[in-house]
Motif scaffolding. Sequence first.
Motif, mmCIF file in Angstrom:
data_model
loop_
_atom_site.group_PDB
_atom_site.id
_atom_site.type_symbol
_atom_site.label_atom_id
_atom_site.label_comp_id
_atom_site.label_asym_id
_atom_site.label_seq_id
_atom_site.Cartn_x
_atom_site.Cartn_y
_atom_site.Cartn_z
ATOM 1 N N ARG A 10 12.142 8.377 6.498
ATOM 2 C CA ARG A 10 11.064 7.783 5.685
ATOM 3 C C ARG A 10 10.230 6.813 6.518
ATOM 4 O O ARG A 10 8.987 6.808 6.420
ATOM 5 C CB ARG A 10 11.671 7.060 4.475
ATOM 6 C CG ARG A 10 10.632 6.334 3.629
ATOM 7 C CD ARG A 10 11.284 5.613 2.465
ATOM 8 N NE ARG A 10 11.410 6.480 1.300
ATOM 9 C CZ ARG A 10 10.718 6.326 0.175
ATOM 10 N NH1 ARG A 10 9.843 5.354 0.063
ATOM 11 N NH2 ARG A 10 10.891 7.139 -0.834
ATOM 12 N N THR A 11 10.890 6.005 7.346
ATOM 13 C CA THR A 11 10.174 5.034 8.176
ATOM 14 C C THR A 11 9.202 5.733 9.123
ATOM 15 O O THR A 11 8.034 5.360 9.227
ATOM 16 C CB THR A 11 11.173 4.190 8.983
ATOM 17 O OG1 THR A 11 12.000 3.468 8.075
ATOM 18 C CG2 THR A 11 10.455 3.210 9.895
ATOM 19 N N ASN A 12 9.698 6.768 9.807
ATOM 20 C CA ASN A 12 8.866 7.514 10.750
ATOM 21 C C ASN A 12 7.671 8.143 10.040
ATOM 22 O O ASN A 12 6.544 8.150 10.557
ATOM 23 C CB ASN A 12 9.736 8.600 11.403
ATOM 24 C CG ASN A 12 9.173 9.059 12.740
ATOM 25 O OD1 ASN A 12 7.975 8.985 12.969
ATOM 26 N ND2 ASN A 12 10.034 9.530 13.612
ATOM 27 N N LEU A 13 7.908 8.653 8.837
ATOM 28 C CA LEU A 13 6.843 9.293 8.056
ATOM 29 C C LEU A 13 5.762 8.279 7.676
ATOM 30 O O LEU A 13 4.563 8.539 7.810
ATOM 31 C CB LEU A 13 7.453 9.918 6.797
ATOM 32 C CG LEU A 13 6.532 10.772 5.922
ATOM 33 C CD1 LEU A 13 6.004 11.972 6.693
ATOM 34 C CD2 LEU A 13 7.276 11.232 4.670
ATOM 35 N N ILE A 14 6.185 7.104 7.200
ATOM 36 C CA ILE A 14 5.219 6.061 6.826
ATOM 37 C C ILE A 14 4.430 5.592 8.053
ATOM 38 O O ILE A 14 3.208 5.402 7.991
ATOM 39 C CB ILE A 14 5.934 4.879 6.146
ATOM 40 C CG1 ILE A 14 6.476 5.327 4.772
ATOM 41 C CG2 ILE A 14 4.989 3.688 5.966
ATOM 42 C CD1 ILE A 14 7.325 4.290 4.065
ATOM 43 N N LEU A 15 5.116 5.435 9.183
ATOM 44 C CA LEU A 15 4.433 5.037 10.414
ATOM 45 C C LEU A 15 3.386 6.074 10.820
ATOM 46 O O LEU A 15 2.298 5.736 11.283
ATOM 47 C CB LEU A 15 5.443 4.845 11.551
ATOM 48 C CG LEU A 15 6.334 3.603 11.467
ATOM 49 C CD1 LEU A 15 7.389 3.648 12.560
ATOM 50 C CD2 LEU A 15 5.516 2.335 11.583
ATOM 51 N N ASP A 16 3.715 7.355 10.622
ATOM 52 C CA ASP A 16 2.776 8.424 10.962
ATOM 53 C C ASP A 16 1.533 8.357 10.075
ATOM 54 O O ASP A 16 0.401 8.533 10.548
ATOM 55 C CB ASP A 16 3.464 9.784 10.803
ATOM 56 C CG ASP A 16 2.553 10.935 11.203
ATOM 57 O OD1 ASP A 16 2.329 11.115 12.414
ATOM 58 O OD2 ASP A 16 2.051 11.639 10.310
ATOM 59 N N ILE A 17 1.742 8.089 8.776
ATOM 60 C CA ILE A 17 0.604 7.965 7.853
ATOM 61 C C ILE A 17 -0.258 6.769 8.241
ATOM 62 O O ILE A 17 -1.490 6.855 8.268
ATOM 63 C CB ILE A 17 1.102 7.823 6.403
ATOM 64 C CG1 ILE A 17 1.797 9.116 5.957
ATOM 65 C CG2 ILE A 17 -0.054 7.496 5.453
ATOM 66 C CD1 ILE A 17 2.560 8.987 4.652
ATOM 67 N N PHE A 18 0.400 5.654 8.568
ATOM 68 C CA PHE A 18 -0.344 4.465 8.983
ATOM 69 C C PHE A 18 -1.154 4.751 10.240
ATOM 70 O O PHE A 18 -2.287 4.286 10.373
ATOM 71 C CB PHE A 18 0.611 3.295 9.216
ATOM 72 C CG PHE A 18 0.878 2.478 7.977
ATOM 73 C CD1 PHE A 18 1.322 3.086 6.811
ATOM 74 C CD2 PHE A 18 0.693 1.109 7.973
ATOM 75 C CE1 PHE A 18 1.568 2.349 5.672
ATOM 76 C CE2 PHE A 18 0.930 0.359 6.828
ATOM 77 C CZ PHE A 18 1.368 0.977 5.678
ATOM 78 N N ALA A 19 -0.574 5.512 11.174
ATOM 79 C CA ALA A 19 -1.293 5.842 12.414
ATOM 80 C C ALA A 19 -2.528 6.686 12.106
ATOM 81 O O ALA A 19 -3.578 6.519 12.731
ATOM 82 C CB ALA A 19 -0.361 6.583 13.373
#
Length: 403
Positions: free
Chosen positions: A107-116
């Motif tokens: 989930r963390t990696n996914l949210i970071l990807d969206i933020f990027a």
Amino acid sequence: MIEEKDLNLERAVLIGVITKDQNEEKSKEYLDELEFLTFTAGGYAIKRFTQKMEMPNPKTFIGTGKMEDVRIFIEENDIGTAIFDDELSAAQERNISKILNCKVLDRTNLILDIFAQRAQTSYARTQVELAQCEYLLPRLRGMWTHLERQKGGIGMRGPGETEIETDRRIVRDKIALLKERIKTIDKQMAVQRGNRGKMVRVALVGYTNVGKSTLMNVISKSDVFAENKLFATLDTTVRKVVIQNLPFLLSDTVGFIRKLPTQLVDSFKSTLDEVREADLLLHVVDISHPNFEEHIASVEKILGEIKSGDKPIIMVFNKIDAYEAEPFDDTDLIAERTEAHYSLEEWKKTWMNKVGNNALFISALNKQNLEDFKKRVYDEVREIHVTRFPYNHFLYPDYEEDN
């Protein structure tokens, strides 16, 4: 929940657990949110896997039997990505990748990807990059060939230094550099906030995708990006707004979410500064969401953590046009009527009893009840302004409705 209309979307499976701390209903709700996150990031959830267990497996998150089910499904259905609903440790990520032989995200990696994807300004991009580096650092083992080199060539390594040690040093150096850059920008932004004078500051806060940016556009007549996806807005937007003849500053902030990565809470400090320095908070809630009360609790928890929970708050229940109560069969003697069956009028009474006239029910999209909203905000801002500048009270008479 989301239909596969675009065949270019990345195919994924979602994986969660049911534990004593997270029952089946809660697990389903989190996976619904994870599916929306996946869609926002450009993916499509083909299937969900859940397993009941006391606690996640420290080696593979789920048990070996369930993991084999996931592996077979991925292999037979040409799935490119497996997304886990909780943050995986570096060891779990390595072990799972070996078994599934596909891209593994949490989930963390996914949210970071969206933020990027969503970061527009250099400041937001710097914050996201810092969060990504902090997430990446403990996960570098076996990943060094994928790391974008910041240095290279002769003299790069110390005696006997391995690739992984070199990469760790590169990432640590980059983290230090990004933190210094953010400090510099923070100082500049603090000066900008100071230059705004003594105008009353109002901040929109709330869970992600509740309609804050849409409300901002309606009230300030600005053009802030708004979309029915999570984290449509990352950069804080501040606009001067005038209701009647009373000016104040209105800021739109990044939406909160449960299980928000700690790296992002820390790195998005400046966005939260707008909340900390606000005189009034407008807590926007999507009343059409079945779990809106839990969203309220999540936002209130974060406000407490940043020491902003005691500020004046107006609860703005948005999307009343989309609200639908679950039908209730009153002929069923066993059925129990719950909050899910409340009508909009019942919710109004409930929240009016809790917070009085600090509960407003609107539709920013359809501009329903916006006069009531503007009047309530005007009254609150006027009171703060007159307290700050007592000699100006005659400049701002009682609110008069537009004809």
